[in-house]
Design a protein around this motif. Sequence first.
Motif, PDB file in Angstrom:
ATOM      1  N   THR A 128     -60.907-174.335  44.712  1.00 35.30           N
ATOM      2  CA  THR A 128     -60.896-173.098  43.925  1.00 35.30           C
ATOM      3  C   THR A 128     -60.400-173.364  42.508  1.00 35.30           C
ATOM      4  OG1 THR A 128     -60.440-171.896  45.987  1.00 35.30           O
ATOM      5  CG2 THR A 128     -60.164-170.686  43.931  1.00 35.30           C
ATOM      6  N   HIS A 134     -63.982-173.697  32.654  1.00 38.02           N
ATOM      7  CA  HIS A 134     -63.037-173.526  31.547  1.00 38.02           C
ATOM      8  C   HIS A 134     -63.626-174.084  30.248  1.00 38.02           C
ATOM      9  CE1 HIS A 134     -59.198-173.807  29.336  1.00 38.02           C
ATOM     10  NE2 HIS A 134     -58.813-172.848  30.161  1.00 38.02           N
ATOM     11  N   ASP A 181     -57.530-166.376  44.768  1.00 39.03           N
ATOM     12  CA  ASP A 181     -57.976-166.302  43.376  1.00 39.03           C
ATOM     13  C   ASP A 181     -56.800-166.205  42.413  1.00 39.03           C
ATOM     14  OD1 ASP A 181     -60.626-166.482  44.100  1.00 39.03           O
ATOM     15  OD2 ASP A 181     -60.959-164.322  44.083  1.00 39.03           O
ATOM     16  N   ASP A 182     -55.752-165.490  42.829  1.00 40.22           N
ATOM     17  CA  ASP A 182     -54.579-165.364  41.965  1.00 40.22           C
ATOM     18  C   ASP A 182     -53.840-166.685  41.822  1.00 40.22           C
ATOM     19  OD1 ASP A 182     -54.894-162.698  41.263  1.00 40.22           O
ATOM     20  OD2 ASP A 182     -53.722-161.942  42.962  1.00 40.22           O
ATOM     21  N   ARG A 239     -62.568-173.406  38.658  1.00 40.85           N
ATOM     22  CA  ARG A 239     -62.118-172.799  37.404  1.00 40.85           C
ATOM     23  C   ARG A 239     -62.069-173.813  36.265  1.00 40.85           C
ATOM     24  NH1 ARG A 239     -60.961-169.200  40.998  1.00 40.85           N
ATOM     25  NH2 ARG A 239     -60.160-167.116  40.514  1.00 40.85           N
ATOM     26  N   PRO A 276     -51.283-161.570  38.473  1.00 42.48           N
ATOM     27  CA  PRO A 276     -51.971-161.483  39.770  1.00 42.48           C
ATOM     28  C   PRO A 276     -52.427-160.055  40.049  1.00 42.48           C
ATOM     29  CG  PRO A 276     -49.598-161.675  40.075  1.00 42.48           C
ATOM     30  CD  PRO A 276     -49.846-161.896  38.622  1.00 42.48           C
ATOM     31  N   LYS A 277     -53.591-159.932  40.689  1.00 38.03           N
ATOM     32  CA  LYS A 277     -54.203-158.616  40.903  1.00 38.03           C
ATOM     33  C   LYS A 277     -54.046-158.111  42.326  1.00 38.03           C
ATOM     34  CE  LYS A 277     -58.093-160.362  39.593  1.00 38.03           C
ATOM     35  NZ  LYS A 277     -59.533-160.571  39.270  1.00 38.03           N
ATOM     36  N   ASP A 330     -55.689-168.911  39.526  1.00 38.00           N
ATOM     37  CA  ASP A 330     -55.452-168.489  38.138  1.00 38.00           C
ATOM     38  C   ASP A 330     -54.137-169.044  37.617  1.00 38.00           C
ATOM     39  OD1 ASP A 330     -57.812-167.071  38.054  1.00 38.00           O
ATOM     40  OD2 ASP A 330     -56.882-165.115  38.410  1.00 38.00           O
ATOM     41  N   TRP A 335     -49.252-164.977  33.571  1.00 36.47           N
ATOM     42  CA  TRP A 335     -49.949-164.834  34.850  1.00 36.47           C
ATOM     43  C   TRP A 335     -49.917-163.382  35.293  1.00 36.47           C
ATOM     44  CZ3 TRP A 335     -47.774-165.054  40.267  1.00 36.47           C
ATOM     45  CH2 TRP A 335     -48.794-165.189  41.228  1.00 36.47           C
ATOM     46  N   ILE A 390     -54.437-172.528  36.292  1.00 36.77           N
ATOM     47  CA  ILE A 390     -55.098-172.572  34.987  1.00 36.77           C
ATOM     48  C   ILE A 390     -54.164-172.075  33.887  1.00 36.77           C
ATOM     49  CG2 ILE A 390     -57.048-171.729  33.642  1.00 36.77           C
ATOM     50  CD1 ILE A 390     -57.693-173.806  35.862  1.00 36.77           C
ATOM     51  N   ILE A 391     -53.362-171.052  34.177  1.00 35.80           N
ATOM     52  CA  ILE A 391     -52.377-170.569  33.196  1.00 35.80           C
ATOM     53  C   ILE A 391     -51.383-171.668  32.860  1.00 35.80           C
ATOM     54  CG2 ILE A 391     -50.382-169.031  32.942  1.00 35.80           C
ATOM     55  CD1 ILE A 391     -52.886-167.527  32.424  1.00 35.80           C
TER      56      ILE A 391
END
Length: 323
Positions: free
Chosen positions: A21, A29, A205-206, A25, A299-300, A209, A297, A212-213
């Motif tokens: 995953t 990127h 997914d969070d 990304r 998260p959703k 992320d 960051w 990547i952050i």
Amino acid sequence: MASTSKRTIFFTGATGYVGGTVLTRLIDHPTFANSEITLLIRPSKKDKISALHSLGLNTVLGSYNDLDILEEQASKADIVFSVADADNLAATGQQPLLIHTWKGVLVDDAKGLYPTDVIYDDLNPDQIDALAITQLAQEYKENYVKAYIILPPTIYALAKTRFVGLGLQNPRSLQIPQLIRAGLLKGQGGMVGKGENVWPNVHIDDIADLYIIVYENALSGKAGHGREGFYFGENGEHKLYDLSKVVAQELYNVGRGKSPEPAPFTEEDYKRPENFGLEFLGTNARCLARRARALGWKPKYTTEDAFKSIKPEVEYAIQSGNY
């Protein structure tokens, strides 16, 4: 640091749940066009190599125990992503950026019988220092490398990346599928002890992320490293009982459980080879991801989403026969 026109990245864990995953990304990127990414691929996965090459990725065949290969590749890299076994990557003797995964460092021995009031804060380096550390972690703190340690909790939801679609990536996590597998084998949704222990959670997914952050902020020099480079990845927490209850309900709904209420696992359950490590689900591990959020960051997904992810996991396990 390697002196090439392109930024060189060495990546381990590319075909795994989290690694695949994160790698997806990285490919998407903006820095990918100026990056040369080399993946460590186990011999058992060598049939994936041609597909990986078609995506513009390089590969080297080896395992996490091949220290000569690890050292050679890491020594040539500007950045190392270690998204696999948390204790196997050797130090390089130079000072590249190392984005490393570290699991299970907060756990106790609750056996599901009680929660804990101890909550670790990634903005409190003194508290982090009190954790038991390996020699490798000590080397990080002494700045042999600029290390950024990501500590994921219970990661949930089926991964839905292009790598999964191409058959290159494991789409499933560990803890929730293990709970489902044990319930299917038992014929009843279960829990460790009373299920009173507490764990944080994060959507796949969070957490991807977050890698990547950290990567972006490490490149710009804004991310703390070493003693101030520990990044928790939580966005909520759950009691094992509440998670187990949803599993028991879903198994009951499809006729694979006797009751919608979870039952304690027995010694017979723990001794089944398929349930190796099941008792680990009864530990406590609580944390706050304040340092990660301070980097940007966002998260959703929430604990409610963790519960909603269980039904598709149960369906996947039954349809695939892959408990």
